[in-house]
Design a protein around this motif. Structure first.
Motif, PDB file in Angstrom:
ATOM      1  N   ALA A   3       0.833  -1.193   0.000  1.00  0.00           N
ATOM      2  CA  ALA A   3       0.000   0.000   0.000  1.00  0.00           C
ATOM      3  C   ALA A   3       0.869   1.244   0.000  1.00  0.00           C
ATOM      4  O   ALA A   3       1.986   1.270   0.496  1.00  0.00           O
ATOM      5  N   GLY A   4       0.315   2.338  -0.534  1.00  0.00           N
ATOM      6  CA  GLY A   4       1.007   3.602  -0.490  1.00  0.00           C
ATOM      7  C   GLY A   4       1.959   3.838  -1.652  1.00  0.00           C
ATOM      8  O   GLY A   4       2.908   4.588  -1.533  1.00  0.00           O
ATOM      9  N   TRP A   5       1.730   3.197  -2.803  1.00  0.00           N
ATOM     10  CA  TRP A   5       2.557   3.434  -3.984  1.00  0.00           C
ATOM     11  C   TRP A   5       2.388   4.881  -4.426  1.00  0.00           C
ATOM     12  O   TRP A   5       1.289   5.403  -4.418  1.00  0.00           O
ATOM     13  N   PRO A   6       3.431   5.648  -4.773  1.00  0.00           N
ATOM     14  CA  PRO A   6       4.806   5.203  -4.875  1.00  0.00           C
ATOM     15  C   PRO A   6       5.470   5.036  -3.519  1.00  0.00           C
ATOM     16  O   PRO A   6       5.109   5.694  -2.560  1.00  0.00           O
ATOM     17  N   GLN A  33       2.673   2.708 -14.544  1.00  0.00           N
ATOM     18  CA  GLN A  33       1.887   3.912 -14.290  1.00  0.00           C
ATOM     19  C   GLN A  33       2.666   4.920 -13.454  1.00  0.00           C
ATOM     20  O   GLN A  33       2.515   6.132 -13.629  1.00  0.00           O
ATOM     21  N   ASP A  34       3.501   4.437 -12.548  1.00  0.00           N
ATOM     22  CA  ASP A  34       4.355   5.332 -11.766  1.00  0.00           C
ATOM     23  C   ASP A  34       5.250   6.159 -12.680  1.00  0.00           C
ATOM     24  O   ASP A  34       5.560   7.308 -12.385  1.00  0.00           O
ATOM     25  N   LEU A  83      12.287  -0.177 -16.675  1.00  0.00           N
ATOM     26  CA  LEU A  83      11.536   0.751 -15.836  1.00  0.00           C
ATOM     27  C   LEU A  83      12.129   0.781 -14.434  1.00  0.00           C
ATOM     28  O   LEU A  83      12.432  -0.269 -13.862  1.00  0.00           O
ATOM     29  N   VAL A  84      12.281   1.977 -13.878  1.00  0.00           N
ATOM     30  CA  VAL A  84      12.711   2.147 -12.490  1.00  0.00           C
ATOM     31  C   VAL A  84      11.754   3.128 -11.837  1.00  0.00           C
ATOM     32  O   VAL A  84      11.440   4.185 -12.406  1.00  0.00           O
ATOM     33  N   ALA A  85      11.253   2.794 -10.667  1.00  0.00           N
ATOM     34  CA  ALA A  85      10.321   3.666  -9.947  1.00  0.00           C
ATOM     35  C   ALA A  85      10.899   5.061  -9.794  1.00  0.00           C
ATOM     36  O   ALA A  85      12.101   5.239  -9.566  1.00  0.00           O
TER      37      ALA A  85
END
Length: 288
Positions: A3-6, A33-34, A83-85
């Motif tokens: 929970a709490g992305w990002p 999506q981030d 992809l990297v957050a």
């Protein structure tokens, strides 16, 4: 996905890169999506099916990085979905994932499509630009005249596989055999009763992509594209190779203008195998 992305940028990353499974697709879509990519579930499912999806997680289990390696025999491989957050940028995770994929590729010729954002990293890793893919998007205005191609039937598959291997210079049978279930349409053109070109169309979130398109001539490629795109009421997308400026001009004339472009890059400047003169549009940029 926790929970709490990002996720918090303070959490450390687990060093070991792991092979992901289809059960982790929701985490991949959340990561996309981030980074303000569309959650392209249909596309990701095919990539999981034909490629190896690798990921990095932080200590609470959040997925913070991905890349995909798709092998075509021992000769050719594609890297995609690096992809990297956003909160983990600048830590070298993209480089780590890329180096892992390159090691897994072995001696194969490795290629990818690079955005301007990703290109500096790829150049540092030894990738060299060998061309450009131009993405055209619009509502296709079909030319007058009857169809010059026909719908593919199961009996065409051996000929399609043979043609695909010849043009790509590598065995992509594990991908091509999945196209009838993945694409909305597959069509072929024939010369002397022999399949000399084929093309597909598949639906993404906001448009229908025409691809792959492999054909003997530019005119056959136009025929396949027109017969596919002419049946679609909404926007279509063509990822056109820069070797065929005539086809790009034709697409623009038929109300499908260029939207953006990416660099085609090959590791170590090795030549791409096969006959690229008959290669017009990839299945998708992630696969070639």
């Amino acid at each position: 996905m926790a929970a709490g992305w990002p996720v918090s940028e303070d959490l450390p990353v687990i060093d070991r890169i792991q092979r992901l499974t289809l059960d982790e697709l929701p985490d991949c879509l959340a990561l996309a999506q981030d980074r303000e990519w569309l959650p392209e579930q249909h596309k990701w499912r095919l990539l999981f099916d034909v490629g190896s999806v690798y990921g990095l997680r932080n200590e609470v289990g959040d997925l913070v990085g991905t890349t995909i390696l798709t092998r075509y025999g021992a000769q050719l491989a594609a890297i995609s979905m690096v992809l990297v957050a956003a909160h983990y940028g600048g830590r070298g995770l993209g480089r780590q994932l890329m180096q892992h994929a390159l090691a897994e590729a072995g001696d194969a010729t490795v290629f990818l499509n690079a955005t301007e954002q990703g290109r500096p990293l790829y150049e540092k890793l030894g990738f060299v630009s060998v061309g450009t893919t131009y993405t055209h998007v619009g509502r296709f205005a079909p030319p007058a005249g009857p169809a010059g191609s026909r719908p593919a039937v199961p009996g065409d598959l051996p000929a399609i596989l043979k043609l695909d291997t010849e043009i790509n210079g590598a065995d992509r049978s594990h991908l091509v055999q999945r196209l009838p279930g993945f694409a909305e349409q597959l069509r072929v053109v024939e010369r002397g009763g022999v399949v000399s070109g084929y093309a597909g169309a598949w639906r993404n979130i906001d448009n229908v992509l025409i691809g792959p398109v492999l054909a003997e001539t530019v005119n056959d490629a136009k025929t396949l594209i027109a017969d596919l795109a002419g049946t679609i009421s909404g926007p279509v997308r063509f990822d056109l190779d820069d070797r065929h400026p005539q086809l790009r001009e034709w697409a623009t004339q038929h109300a499908v203008p260029v939207r953006n472009s990416t660099a085609v890059m090959v590791h170590g400047a090795q030549p791409l195998p096969g006959d690229r003169g008959r290669w017009f549009i990839p299945v998708m940029q992630a696969l070639g």
